[in-house]
Enzyme design. Structure first.
Site, PDB file in Angstrom:
ATOM      1  N   LYS A  16       0.830  -1.201   0.000  1.00 19.25           N
ATOM      2  CA  LYS A  16       0.000   0.000   0.000  1.00 19.25           C
ATOM      3  C   LYS A  16       0.871   1.261   0.000  1.00 19.25           C
ATOM      4  O   LYS A  16       2.084   1.197   0.252  1.00 19.25           O
ATOM      5  CB  LYS A  16      -0.925  -0.038   1.219  1.00 19.25           C
ATOM      6  CG  LYS A  16      -1.934  -1.202   1.200  1.00 19.25           C
ATOM      7  CD  LYS A  16      -2.860  -1.150   2.415  1.00 19.25           C
ATOM      8  CE  LYS A  16      -3.863  -2.283   2.415  1.00 19.25           C
ATOM      9  NZ  LYS A  16      -4.811  -2.189   3.576  1.00 19.25           N
ATOM     10  N   TYR A  56     -12.125  -3.232  -3.837  1.00 17.72           N
ATOM     11  CA  TYR A  56     -12.727  -3.236  -2.495  1.00 17.72           C
ATOM     12  C   TYR A  56     -14.254  -3.309  -2.570  1.00 17.72           C
ATOM     13  O   TYR A  56     -14.937  -2.727  -1.718  1.00 17.72           O
ATOM     14  CB  TYR A  56     -12.297  -1.990  -1.725  1.00 17.72           C
ATOM     15  CG  TYR A  56     -10.899  -2.090  -1.105  1.00 17.72           C
ATOM     16  CD1 TYR A  56     -10.535  -3.165  -0.290  1.00 17.72           C
ATOM     17  CD2 TYR A  56      -9.956  -1.080  -1.298  1.00 17.72           C
ATOM     18  CE1 TYR A  56      -9.276  -3.251   0.290  1.00 17.72           C
ATOM     19  CE2 TYR A  56      -8.681  -1.162  -0.715  1.00 17.72           C
ATOM     20  CZ  TYR A  56      -8.356  -2.249   0.080  1.00 17.72           C
ATOM     21  OH  TYR A  56      -7.111  -2.328   0.656  1.00 17.72           O
ATOM     22  N   ASN A 123      -2.000  -0.198   7.132  1.00 21.28           N
ATOM     23  CA  ASN A 123      -1.385  -1.458   7.563  1.00 21.28           C
ATOM     24  C   ASN A 123      -0.506  -2.113   6.499  1.00 21.28           C
ATOM     25  O   ASN A 123      -0.332  -3.321   6.488  1.00 21.28           O
ATOM     26  CB  ASN A 123      -2.472  -2.413   8.061  1.00 21.28           C
ATOM     27  CG  ASN A 123      -3.550  -2.632   7.032  1.00 21.28           C
ATOM     28  OD1 ASN A 123      -3.404  -2.209   5.877  1.00 21.28           O
ATOM     29  ND2 ASN A 123      -4.622  -3.298   7.410  1.00 21.28           N
ATOM     30  N   HIS A 126      -1.969  -5.512   1.477  1.00 20.95           N
ATOM     31  CA  HIS A 126      -3.223  -6.225   1.226  1.00 20.95           C
ATOM     32  C   HIS A 126      -2.865  -7.622   0.738  1.00 20.95           C
ATOM     33  O   HIS A 126      -1.920  -7.781  -0.035  1.00 20.95           O
ATOM     34  CB  HIS A 126      -4.042  -5.527   0.138  1.00 20.95           C
ATOM     35  CG  HIS A 126      -5.140  -6.393  -0.410  1.00 20.95           C
ATOM     36  ND1 HIS A 126      -6.376  -6.475   0.188  1.00 20.95           N
ATOM     37  CD2 HIS A 126      -5.165  -7.264  -1.461  1.00 20.95           C
ATOM     38  CE1 HIS A 126      -7.117  -7.353  -0.489  1.00 20.95           C
ATOM     39  NE2 HIS A 126      -6.405  -7.840  -1.486  1.00 20.95           N
ATOM     40  N   GLU A 137      -9.307 -10.408  -7.945  1.00 18.53           N
ATOM     41  CA  GLU A 137      -8.379  -9.292  -7.748  1.00 18.53           C
ATOM     42  C   GLU A 137      -7.231  -9.323  -8.761  1.00 18.53           C
ATOM     43  O   GLU A 137      -6.789  -8.274  -9.233  1.00 18.53           O
ATOM     44  CB  GLU A 137      -7.846  -9.321  -6.313  1.00 18.53           C
ATOM     45  CG  GLU A 137      -8.943  -9.031  -5.298  1.00 18.53           C
ATOM     46  CD  GLU A 137      -8.517  -9.273  -3.849  1.00 18.53           C
ATOM     47  OE1 GLU A 137      -7.326  -9.564  -3.606  1.00 18.53           O
ATOM     48  OE2 GLU A 137      -9.381  -9.159  -2.962  1.00 18.53           O
TER      49      GLU A 137
HETATM   50  P1  IDP Z   1      -7.717  -7.016   5.568  1.00 18.71           P
HETATM   51  O1  IDP Z   1      -6.896  -6.048   4.747  1.00 18.71           O
HETATM   52  O2  IDP Z   1      -6.958  -7.479   6.790  1.00 18.71           O
HETATM   53  O3  IDP Z   1      -8.289  -8.138   4.748  1.00 18.71           O
HETATM   54  P2  IDP Z   1     -10.394  -5.848   5.553  1.00 18.71           P
HETATM   55  O4  IDP Z   1     -11.390  -6.074   6.619  1.00 18.71           O
HETATM   56  O5  IDP Z   1     -10.602  -6.532   4.227  1.00 18.71           O
HETATM   57  O6  IDP Z   1      -8.943  -6.182   6.159  1.00 18.71           O
HETATM   58  O7  IDP Z   1     -10.335  -4.261   5.310  1.00 18.71           O
HETATM   59  C1  IDP Z   1      -9.672  -3.703   4.200  1.00 18.71           C
HETATM   60  C2  IDP Z   1      -8.800  -2.555   4.669  1.00 18.71           C
HETATM   61  O8  IDP Z   1      -9.624  -1.481   5.161  1.00 18.71           O
HETATM   62  C3  IDP Z   1      -7.883  -2.886   5.862  1.00 18.71           C
HETATM   63  O9  IDP Z   1      -6.683  -3.513   5.456  1.00 18.71           O
HETATM   64  C4  IDP Z   1      -7.661  -1.531   6.465  1.00 18.71           C
HETATM   65  O10 IDP Z   1      -6.694  -0.769   5.723  1.00 18.71           O
HETATM   66  C5  IDP Z   1      -9.025  -0.870   6.292  1.00 18.71           C
HETATM   67  N1  IDP Z   1      -9.937  -1.085   7.435  1.00 18.71           N
HETATM   68  C6  IDP Z   1     -10.578  -2.239   7.754  1.00 18.71           C
HETATM   69  N2  IDP Z   1     -11.372  -2.096   8.818  1.00 18.71           N
HETATM   70  C7  IDP Z   1     -11.244  -0.807   9.204  1.00 18.71           C
HETATM   71  C8  IDP Z   1     -11.836  -0.044  10.278  1.00 18.71           C
HETATM   72  O11 IDP Z   1     -12.633  -0.536  11.074  1.00 18.71           O
HETATM   73  N3  IDP Z   1     -11.464   1.259  10.361  1.00 18.71           N
HETATM   74  C9  IDP Z   1     -10.596   1.833   9.489  1.00 18.71           C
HETATM   75  N4  IDP Z   1     -10.014   1.143   8.476  1.00 18.71           N
HETATM   76  C10 IDP Z   1     -10.331  -0.161   8.324  1.00 18.71           C
HETATM   77 MG    MG Z   2      -9.679  -8.023   3.149  1.00 18.94          MG
END
Ligand code: IDP
Ligand code: MG
Length: 145
Positions: A16, A56, A123, A126, A137
């Site tokens: 990212k 997404y 984070n 992805h 994807e």
């Molecule tokens: P993942 O990347 O661990 O699969 P997902 O639930 O698919 O997590 O969410 C996609 C991305 O959206 C996350 O990697 C993070 O950057 C962001 N995200 C997910 N949940 C939250 C939240 O509750 N608050 C803010 N950002 C979030």
């Molecule tokens: Mg995810």
């Protein structure tokens, strides 16, 4: 009777914009290669809203969707296709839990990530969450594959 043949999978990884901005692409790819996965395709590029809406799709409409899009548009990212037996779950294991503050030490997010006070969780990486998501994807980011 012989063992069933292990199916070689592919997964879609994004380094990212925070990973690129912090100069951590090499460190993440080092971990991926050290684990033994093969890099099939790799490109540094910018995203756009249409691409992110496809990528997404399951998050469109959630409260964090708009900040997530702004974050993903904030700079270049690196899209990667990895290959190997069980690479979908293997990369998710390398990446660690979504929240980098509590992600396990030893993982990319746990070792290299933290809370920066942003509206969206930044984070670093992805990884596709299933072989079905991976196929979709990979088609989104690398239509030529
Ligand atoms: P993942 O990347 O661990 O699969 P997902 O639930 O698919 O997590 O969410 C996609 C991305 O959206 C996350 O990697 C993070 O950057 C962001 N995200 C997910 N949940 C939250 C939240 O509750 N608050 C803010 N950002 C979030
Ligand atoms: Mg995810």
């Amino acid at each position: 009777m012989s063992e069933p043949e292990q199916v070689v999978e592919r997964t879609l990884v994004l380094l990212k914009p925070d990973a690129v901005a912090r100069g951590l692409t090499g460190e993440v790819l080092r971990r991926v290669e050290a684990k033994g996965y093969r890099i099939v395709a790799l490109v540094q590029r910018s995203a756009d809203r249409e691409l992110l809406a496809a990528h997404y799709a399951e998050h469109v409409g959630k409260p964090f969707y708009e900040p997530l899009v702004e974050f993903m548009l904030s700079g270049p990212l690196v899209a990667v296709v990895l290959e190997g037996q069980r690479v979908v779950e293997g990369f998710r294991s390398l990446a660690g839990a979504t929240d980098p503050t509590t992600a396990a030490p030893g993982t990319v997010r746990g070792d290299l990530g933290r809370d920066w006070g942003a509206k969206v969780i930044q984070n670093l990486v992805h990884g596709s969450d299933s072989t079905e998501s991976a196929a979709r994807e990979i088609g989104t980011w690398f239509p030529e594959l």
